[in-house]
Each structure stands twice: as C-alpha cells, then as structure tokens.
Design an enzyme around this catalytic site. Structure first.
Site: not given
Ligand code: NAD
Length: 290
Positions: A54, A98, A121
């Site tokens: 990412k 995460q 997200d």
C-alpha cells in the site's frame, strides 16, 4: 474451452496510473498532495507485506503516506487517542488501520472512531450504510475493485443472477450491496448456508470470499459464468490459492480471476482512488471548487 482471464494486475495499474495523473493535476492547482496515515499494530508478517504494498502504491501515485507502527501491546485507549489525532490532522485525508488487530483491541470500536470522511477502507458503518441506501461515498476497497473488474469486462448487471459466497463485514456484505445497487438479483451464502452447491450453480456472476482453498468446485460453476475469486490462501508449499478450484472452474466459466493477480491488486488500487477522492472532497469543503 478455457475461460478468459480477468487481469487484475493490468486493471489495477490503469487505475493507479490515473490516480497518479489526478494527483499531479491537483498539485498543479496549488493543493497539497493527498495524505494517508497507515496504522499497523504489531508485527504480523502478512500485514507487514500488505502495508508495504500500500505504501509503495502511495509513493507511485504521489500520495504522502505517514506510517504509525505501534507495538502489539498498545492499549485500545491509546490507539483511539492516535485515531483522534489523525482525525484532527489537516494533512491526513485517509486513515488506514491494518487488520487483524491484537485480540485485546476491538476492531469495530477502532473503525467507528475514524472520521467517516477519512475512512478510505470504506469499513465505517456510515459508509456501509450509504452504500446500502444507494448513496455510496467511500466504498469498501475490495468489493469496489471487484465492481471495476466486472465493468471492465462489459458486465451489464441488470437482472443478472449474482451469488456472493462469504458474508463478512469487509468483503461479502458490501459486495452483495454493490451488486444489488448495480441491478443484480443477489444471493449471499455464508457458513450456515445449506447445500452451497445449489446456490453456486445459479450464479451468472459468482464472487467467492471465504478463505477456504478449493471450497467451490469447478463442477458447480454455471457454464458461461463470471467467476471472481477473492480468497487468498497460503498453501503448505508456499504458493497462493483462491477459494475456487481454478482448473476445473476455468473449464466452465466464461471469465475468471486468477489468484494471485486478480482481485488482490485491485484492493490496493481502490484504496489509492478513495484516498484521492477523500482529499478532493475535504479540499472542496475547505476552500470551494478549484
Ligand atoms: P472472514 O473470515 O471475515 O469471512 C469469511 C466468510 O465466509 C464468513 O461470512 C463465513 O460465514 C463464510 N463462510 C465460512 N465457511 C463457509 C462455507 N463453508 N460456505 C460458505 N460460506 C462460508 O473472511 P474475509 O475477511 O471476508 O476474507 C475472505 C477471504 O478473502 C480470505 O481468504 C481473505 O484473505 C481474502 N481477502 C482478499 C482480499 C483481496 O484483496 N483479494 C481482501 C480481503 C480479503
């Protein structure tokens, strides 16, 4: 006859390339580059790999990524305080925490603390709720990426029979909402579904997101179906496999995603897109259109 492969790597490269251009245009209009805060708690090796990918994508797109790597023993309260600081930081447009998080931290509590307009997200109940109401803002990255792959092969959606296997908050559920919004007739299967095969056989569009290698046999696949395999499973010999038995499904499907190289790269690409969109939305609010 073999299915045609859906090349997620190539599609993701096109999306990140377009985000890179959009970031350049934004900066040339005098705005700062988008900023993404990446929070990784502890040292889970798989999470470290995902976070690295990412951040590499951020570098490519010109998005500033700021790393926060607290130790696994950080308390939930300390992590919430970190989120509050990032929520208030004007140079941060997106916050990525995460998962999985250590067992003593409630992931839902953390996700709900992120400002919905920084929830790149697309996991926050506000953003899932907007998707359910057909008013999407920040869309969950993996289902969003699947929709881009389907659009890329010319999928028409309206009236198509779609079956999603897996009903998690981050993948299966928003996937079903995406397909419903697009006009499909949607069935969602999960761990309590009886006779999975009978549902899978109906699917013109089949999306599988469970995390069990080979769960879906190719013989179950409707001839001519589009098969999207979200599953990523590390096998004993080190290779990655999806949830669908690729070789047998490949004989019956019209289109199929490989694992790796299918949905995985799209998730990262949509994160870049969401971060750019979040930055633009915040800038428009702060100083109007430019
Ligand atoms: P999860 O464990 O949160 O959810 C799994 C879902 O599968 C649950 O809803 C459960 O009810 C269902 N399920 C379990 N057994 C089943 C069965 N026998 N029949 C039908 N449904 C069953 O997992 P997740 O986070 O949704 O991830 C699913 C898979 O997708 C994993 O392999 C994960 O690594 C992968 N994944 C890939 C990406 C990507 O970018 N490609 C992103 C996220 C997750």
């Amino acid at each position: 006859m073999s299915a045609q492969l859906i090349d997620g790597k190539a599609a993701a490269a096109r999306i990140t390339q377009s985000v890179k251009q959009l970031v350049e245009q934004r900066v040339s209009r005098g705005r700062r580059p988008p900023g993404l805060a990446v929070v990784l708690v502890g040292h889970d090796p798989a999470s470290e790999v995902y976070v690295r990918h990412k951040r590499i994508a951020c570098d490519y797109c010109g998005i500033v990524s700021k790393a926060h790597y607290p130790n696994a023993d950080i308390s939930e309260l300390q992590l919430l305080t970190m989120i509050d600081e990032l929520n208030a930081d004007d140079e941060i447009d997106g916050i990525l925490v995460q998962t999985p998080l250590p067992a003593h931290i409630n992931a839902e509590t953390i996700i709900e603390r992120i400002r919905p307009d920084k929830d790149v997200d697309g996991f926050h109940p506000y953003n899932i709720g907007r998707l359910a109401l057909r008013l999407p803002t920040l869309r969950s990255c993996t289902p969003y990426g699947v929709m881009e792959l389907l659009a890329g092969i010319g999928e028409t959606f309206h009236g198509r029979e779609a079956v999603v296997v897996g009903a998690s908050n981050h993948v299966g559920r928003p996937m079903g909402l995406e397909l419903l919004r697009a006009g499909c007739t949607v069935t969602t299967c999960h761990r309590f579904t009886v006779n999975l095969q009978q549902w899978v056989q109906r699917a013109e569009i089949l999306v599988v997101a469970v995390g069990k290698p080979g769960l879906v046999s190719g013989e179950w696949v409707r001839p001519g179906a589009t098969v999207i395999d979200v599953g990523i499973n590390r096998m004993a010999d080190g290779r990655l496999a999806g949830d669908v038995d690729f070789h047998s499904a490949n004989e019956r499907a019209a289109w199929i995603t490989p694992v790796p190289g299918g949905v995985g790269p799209m998730t990262v690409a949509m994160l870049m897109k969401n971060t750019f969109d979040a930055a633009e939305a915040r800038s428009r609010l702060a100083d109007g259109p430019r």
